[in-house]
Every structure is written in structure tokens, then in C-alpha cells.
Scaffold this active site. Structure first.
Site, PDB file in Angstrom:
ATOM      1  N   ASP A   1      33.750   8.536 -31.377  1.00  0.00           N
ATOM      2  CA  ASP A   1      34.644   7.797 -30.923  1.00  0.00           C
ATOM      3  C   ASP A   1      36.063   8.393 -31.427  1.00  0.00           C
ATOM      4  O   ASP A   1      36.170   8.734 -32.445  1.00  0.00           O
ATOM      5  CB  ASP A   1      34.479   6.360 -31.774  1.00  0.00           C
TER       6      ASP A   1
ATOM      7  N   ARG B   1      44.198  10.399 -21.726  1.00  0.00           N
ATOM      8  CA  ARG B   1      42.897  10.125 -22.460  1.00  0.00           C
ATOM      9  C   ARG B   1      41.821  11.195 -22.128  1.00  0.00           C
ATOM     10  O   ARG B   1      41.049  11.812 -22.913  1.00  0.00           O
ATOM     11  CB  ARG B   1      42.196   8.716 -21.964  1.00  0.00           C
TER      12      ARG B   1
ATOM     13  N   HIS C   1      39.042  13.714 -24.164  1.00  0.00           N
ATOM     14  CA  HIS C   1      37.582  14.072 -23.736  1.00  0.00           C
ATOM     15  C   HIS C   1      37.219  15.433 -23.784  1.00  0.00           C
ATOM     16  O   HIS C   1      36.284  15.988 -24.416  1.00  0.00           O
ATOM     17  CB  HIS C   1      37.099  13.241 -22.769  1.00  0.00           C
TER      18      HIS C   1
ATOM     19  N   LEU D   1      15.843  22.325 -32.259  1.00  0.00           N
ATOM     20  CA  LEU D   1      16.554  21.153 -32.530  1.00  0.00           C
ATOM     21  C   LEU D   1      16.369  20.212 -31.225  1.00  0.00           C
ATOM     22  O   LEU D   1      16.377  20.972 -30.188  1.00  0.00           O
ATOM     23  CB  LEU D   1      17.987  21.453 -32.669  1.00  0.00           C
TER      24      LEU D   1
ATOM     25  N   ARG E   1      31.993  -0.563 -36.116  1.00  0.00           N
ATOM     26  CA  ARG E   1      30.765  -1.271 -35.356  1.00  0.00           C
ATOM     27  C   ARG E   1      29.886  -0.523 -34.560  1.00  0.00           C
ATOM     28  O   ARG E   1      30.034   0.942 -34.685  1.00  0.00           O
ATOM     29  CB  ARG E   1      31.575  -2.214 -34.053  1.00  0.00           C
TER      30      ARG E   1
ATOM     31  N   GLU F   1      21.504   5.247 -43.097  1.00  0.00           N
ATOM     32  CA  GLU F   1      22.821   5.218 -43.978  1.00  0.00           C
ATOM     33  C   GLU F   1      23.790   5.436 -43.023  1.00  0.00           C
ATOM     34  O   GLU F   1      23.899   6.104 -42.136  1.00  0.00           O
ATOM     35  CB  GLU F   1      22.787   6.524 -45.100  1.00  0.00           C
TER      36      GLU F   1
END
Ligand code: FPP
Length: 224
Positions: free
Chosen positions: A12, A25, A29, A122, A178, A191
């Protein structure tokens, strides 16, 4: 020391970073993609088996078309330029979420998944058009349709994260606390680290600091 098999990240802060430093914006990104590359490398170095990145939520469709298109162009270019190298590095790409993008992007995503499907070092789970509530509704519907029992095992088996261990660690950057409809079932005992830095500013040092703190936590899973 806690083992660390799976790290999930809510990346975020791109938009705020872009507006703050570049008046755009989308520039945020673009810078966010550089952080993805840095964290990818560090994940391999730390021998972590699963990395789940929240790249586009079911709610992100509410954004202006220009921003959505920019994000998908970034993703397309990332796949075109990087999938060969990821494959060589034994990295698997899996999409979680529903692939209902342009035919070109859908095809590229499916080809990238197929190409890397046997890789073992991975696994990157890229959450695209992903929403945890939708994922759970689909799981419950399948259980109902197949007349199966509603239990923990069956619900987990019908989620898109089937066969992937739940995240040990969730990192959310961007100074917001959040979950934003991300892996609500799977994060039950993870966690959680909320980081103040915006995603484009988050770096290898921050990642390793969080991992170090995580490893020291006494994880009880409800026990004492
Ligand atoms: C959230 O920040 C970020 C996103 C919705 C997109 C994440 C995309 C990237 C990191 C780049 C592309 C990644 C790949 C793997 C190709 P926000 O825009 O909500 O930030 P804000 O809270 O400051 O508005």
C-alpha cells in the site's frame, strides 16, 4: 526461531508516493514495481518458499480507468520482460483471484503460470482481481454443490490457496492498519506487521528487519 515459509504483503502507498514526489499516482505504481523486484530478490535470499502479493483487489475496479489500464500495462510488461528470468531462477507464478482481464492479459497470465508450474524454489502468488469474501463464497457454494461437510479442511481445500500453507507473516506498508479483504481466512494466525513507509520506499533493510522481529515472536496458536 520461527520458521518462515510464507510471507504475504499488502503493497500500500503507491498512489500517495506518486502524488507526493511526481504529481502522478501512476508514477507511484511504477516505483512500486521496483520495490517488488527488490523484495523478490530478498525473498529468494531468505529461502522463503511462498510470497503472496496483493496487486489488484476486487474493489480496485472502482479506480479511474486510466489508473487501472496503467496497472495492467505494468503487469503485462513485467510478465513479458521477466517471466523467462523468473523461470530460469526456478520461480513459480500462480495467480489468485479471477482472471477476467483483456484476452491478451488473460492469455499472458495463463502462459506464465503454465511455463513456471513445475518450479520449486519460490512460489509467487499474485493476487489479481482478488477478494477474500468472493473467494469464501465460491468455496461454500462448491461445498454445498458437492454435498460435502462444512469443516476447516474442506473450506481450505476450495480456496484458491489450496495446497499453500497459510501466511506466517503479513506485512502491510503505507501506514494503514486494515486487511482490505485480503486472505481473511488464511491470515487467522499470521503475525501482522504494519509499516509506516509507503510501498515504493520500503526496501531490503526494512524487509529483513521485519523478518528478524517475526523470528523472535513466541507463536502460541491459542496454546500457552
Ligand atoms: C496499493 O497502493 C497498490 C496497488 C493497488 C497496486 C500494486 C501494484 C504494484 C506494486 C505494481 C505492479 C506490481 C506487479 C507485480 C506487476 P495504492 O495505490 O492504494 O496507494 P494509496 O493508498 O497511496 O492510494
Amino acid at each position: 526461531m520461527n520458521p518462515l515459509r510464507h510471507v504475504a504483503i499488502i503493497m500500500d502507498g503507491n498512489g500517495r508516493w506518486g502524488l507526493r514526489y511526481k504529481n502522478s499516482r501512476n508514477a507511484g505504481h511504477k516505483a512500486g514495481l521496483n520495490t517488488v523486484e527488490k523484495i523478490l530478490k530478498e525473498t529468494v535470499k531468505n529461502k522463503i518458499r511462498f510470497l503472496t502479493l496483493y496487486a489488484f483487489s476486487t474493489e480496485n475496479w472502482k479506480r479511474p480507468k486510466k489508473e487501472i489500464n496503467y496497472l495492467f500495462d505494468l503487469l503485462e510488461n513485467f510478465l513479458i520482460n521477466r517471466i523467462e528470468e523468473l523461470h530460469k531462477q526456478n520461480i513459480k507464478l500462480k495467480i489468485i483471484g479471477f482472471k477476467n482481464f483483456s484476452p491478451k492479459l488473460n492469455k499472458l497470465l495463463s502462459l506464465s503460470e503454465k511455463k513456471t508450474s513445475k518450479n520449486k524454489k519460490l512460489q509467487i502468488n499474485l493476487a489479481l482481481n482478488y477478494g477474500s469474501k468472493t473467494e469464501l463464497i465460491h468455496a461454500f457454494k462448491k461445498i454445498y454443490k458437492n454435498k460435502e461437510r462444512v469443516n476447516e479442511k474442506n473450506i481450505s481445500n476450495y480456496l484458491q490457496t489450496k495446497d499453500i500453507p497459510d501466511p506466517d507473516l503479513l506485512i502491510r506498508t503505507g501506514n494503514t492498519k486494515r486487511l482490505s479483504n485480503f486472505l481473511l481466512w488464511q491470515l487467522a494466525y499470521s503475525e501482522i506487521f504494519f509499516e509506516k513507509k509507503l510501498w515504493p520506499d520500503f526496501n531490503e533493510k526494512d524487509f529483513n528487519r521485519v523478518i528478524k522481529s517475526y523470528k523472535k515472536i513466541k507463536r502460541n496458536f491459542g496454546n500457552i
